[in-house]
Design an enzyme around this catalytic site. Structure first.
Site, PDB file in Angstrom:
ATOM      1  N   ASP A  11      41.549  46.965  31.841  1.00  0.00           N
ATOM      2  CA  ASP A  11      42.997  47.151  31.743  1.00  0.00           C
ATOM      3  C   ASP A  11      43.739  45.874  32.118  1.00  0.00           C
ATOM      4  O   ASP A  11      43.549  45.328  33.198  1.00  0.00           O
ATOM      5  CB  ASP A  11      43.435  48.297  32.660  1.00  0.00           C
ATOM      6  CG  ASP A  11      44.580  49.101  32.075  1.00  0.00           C
ATOM      7  OD1 ASP A  11      45.096  48.699  31.021  1.00  0.00           O
ATOM      8  OD2 ASP A  11      44.952  50.118  32.662  1.00  0.00           O
ATOM      9  N   SER A  65      37.496  52.113  35.688  1.00  0.00           N
ATOM     10  CA  SER A  65      37.878  53.283  34.906  1.00  0.00           C
ATOM     11  C   SER A  65      36.653  54.046  34.428  1.00  0.00           C
ATOM     12  O   SER A  65      35.766  53.485  33.776  1.00  0.00           O
ATOM     13  CB  SER A  65      38.723  52.869  33.695  1.00  0.00           C
ATOM     14  OG  SER A  65      38.978  53.988  32.861  1.00  0.00           O
ATOM     15  N   ASP A 100      43.050  40.578  35.799  1.00  0.00           N
ATOM     16  CA  ASP A 100      44.510  40.436  35.838  1.00  0.00           C
ATOM     17  C   ASP A 100      45.093  40.962  37.144  1.00  0.00           C
ATOM     18  O   ASP A 100      46.304  40.946  37.319  1.00  0.00           O
ATOM     19  CB  ASP A 100      45.161  41.175  34.659  1.00  0.00           C
ATOM     20  CG  ASP A 100      45.180  42.684  34.861  1.00  0.00           C
ATOM     21  OD1 ASP A 100      44.137  43.238  35.275  1.00  0.00           O
ATOM     22  OD2 ASP A 100      46.232  43.301  34.618  1.00  0.00           O
ATOM     23  N   ASP A 151      37.288  42.537  33.086  1.00  0.00           N
ATOM     24  CA  ASP A 151      37.967  43.765  33.477  1.00  0.00           C
ATOM     25  C   ASP A 151      38.490  44.385  32.180  1.00  0.00           C
ATOM     26  O   ASP A 151      38.519  43.720  31.134  1.00  0.00           O
ATOM     27  CB  ASP A 151      39.105  43.435  34.440  1.00  0.00           C
ATOM     28  CG  ASP A 151      39.898  44.658  34.853  1.00  0.00           C
ATOM     29  OD1 ASP A 151      39.293  45.727  35.032  1.00  0.00           O
ATOM     30  OD2 ASP A 151      41.128  44.544  34.981  1.00  0.00           O
ATOM     31  N   GLY A 206      43.588  47.812  39.375  1.00  0.00           N
ATOM     32  CA  GLY A 206      42.255  47.319  39.693  1.00  0.00           C
ATOM     33  C   GLY A 206      41.493  48.116  40.721  1.00  0.00           C
ATOM     34  O   GLY A 206      40.386  47.731  41.090  1.00  0.00           O
ATOM     35  N   ILE A 207      42.064  49.229  41.196  1.00  0.00           N
ATOM     36  CA  ILE A 207      41.359  50.026  42.201  1.00  0.00           C
ATOM     37  C   ILE A 207      40.984  51.387  41.618  1.00  0.00           C
ATOM     38  O   ILE A 207      41.481  51.787  40.571  1.00  0.00           O
ATOM     39  CB  ILE A 207      42.188  50.188  43.489  1.00  0.00           C
ATOM     40  CG1 ILE A 207      43.498  50.939  43.207  1.00  0.00           C
ATOM     41  CG2 ILE A 207      42.474  48.833  44.117  1.00  0.00           C
ATOM     42  CD1 ILE A 207      44.292  51.248  44.454  1.00  0.00           C
ATOM     43  N   ARG A 232      40.344  55.549  41.137  1.00  0.00           N
ATOM     44  CA  ARG A 232      41.238  56.709  41.091  1.00  0.00           C
ATOM     45  C   ARG A 232      41.442  57.307  42.481  1.00  0.00           C
ATOM     46  O   ARG A 232      42.566  57.616  42.881  1.00  0.00           O
ATOM     47  CB  ARG A 232      40.658  57.749  40.134  1.00  0.00           C
ATOM     48  CG  ARG A 232      41.611  58.879  39.768  1.00  0.00           C
ATOM     49  CD  ARG A 232      40.901  59.877  38.863  1.00  0.00           C
ATOM     50  NE  ARG A 232      40.257  59.207  37.733  1.00  0.00           N
ATOM     51  CZ  ARG A 232      39.238  59.700  37.052  1.00  0.00           C
ATOM     52  NH1 ARG A 232      38.723  60.862  37.390  1.00  0.00           N
ATOM     53  NH2 ARG A 232      38.717  59.039  36.037  1.00  0.00           N
ATOM     54  N   ASN A 259      36.828  56.101  32.190  1.00  0.00           N
ATOM     55  CA  ASN A 259      37.092  56.306  30.765  1.00  0.00           C
ATOM     56  C   ASN A 259      36.818  55.052  29.937  1.00  0.00           C
ATOM     57  O   ASN A 259      37.121  55.025  28.744  1.00  0.00           O
ATOM     58  CB  ASN A 259      38.550  56.731  30.565  1.00  0.00           C
ATOM     59  CG  ASN A 259      38.868  58.025  31.280  1.00  0.00           C
ATOM     60  OD1 ASN A 259      38.313  59.074  30.973  1.00  0.00           O
ATOM     61  ND2 ASN A 259      39.769  57.965  32.255  1.00  0.00           N
TER      62      ASN A 259
END
Length: 219
Positions: free
Chosen positions: A11, A118, A172, A9, A46-47, A49, A120
């Site tokens: 973030d 993400s 996380d 993952d 973790g989800i 936008r 981004n």
């Protein structure tokens, strides 16, 4: 079975931009009369936008107040705020131990993938100067289902060309751990309070190649 891939993952595992997401969502929520705090923000980790926005609207009792076009505009504006804040991101924002782990995985000829919701993610990896370490990054824009659905991890495995049973996934967030387990991969959790992680570590500083290798050999 030999370990063939490790899928991260982004973030909270590679870097921490959760506070930037929170600040952007908090501003958008305030503009439509909804108050969110750091505790509520935990439910957004973790989800996607769109799912984050849905939860915020539900939290504020305004889920029926915005049509799909208005929701899309809110999500778009949130992303503009977030992307603007990414300008402060530098190589120093890589979490402890991650750069050396990525180098060790490359030395071991283990494929490395990214499973981040993400949109981004490529921009962030470039800012952190980590893009070279990743063989494949799952494209969140092509996904139908958000975590805890395993779709993104299965897409990352397919992109690497390795079976899920030969991979470790690192997360996380609870939704991410659930997604890893549902995919058939071995799960590693970072931080406290994650249920179901087959290996739970207190921080990324504990996330080393010897630790992952020992974990793989003992599962």
């Amino acid at each position: 079975m030999k370990l063939q891939g490790v899928i991260f993952d982004l973030d909270g595992v590679i870097t921490d931009t959760a506070h930037l997401h929170f600040q952007a969502w908090q501003q958008i929520a305030a503009e439509i009369g909804i108050s969110i705090d750091a505790q509520f923000n935990e439910s957004l980790k973790g989800i996607s936008r769109d799912e984050s926005l849905r939860r915020i609207l539900q939290h504020g009792g305004k889920e029926g107040d915005f049509n799909s076009q208005e929701r899309a505009q809110l999500a778009y504006r949130k992303n503009l705020l977030y992307v603007h804040s990414l300008r402060e991101l530098t190589v120093n924002a890589v979490l402890p131990g991650i750069r050396s782990l990525l180098a060790d995985l490359r030395a071991q000829q283990i494929s490395v993938g990214l499973a981040s919701v993400s949109l981004n993610a490529p921009t962030i990896l470039a800012a952190l100067e980590l893009r070279e370490f990743f063989t494949f990054c799952a494209d969140a824009s092509q996904l139908k289902n958000s975590k805890p659905d395993p779709e993104i991890f299965l897409a990352a495995c397919a992109g690497l060309g390795v079976p899920p049973q030969a991979c470790i996934g690192i997360e996380d967030a609870q939704a991410g751990i659930d997604a890893i387990n549902a995919s058939g991969m071995r799960s590693v959790g970072i931080g406290a309070g994650l249920t179901g992680a087959q290996l739970l570590l207190p921080s990324t500083e504990s996330l080393t190649w010897p630790r992952l290798s020992a974990f793989w050999q003992n599962v």
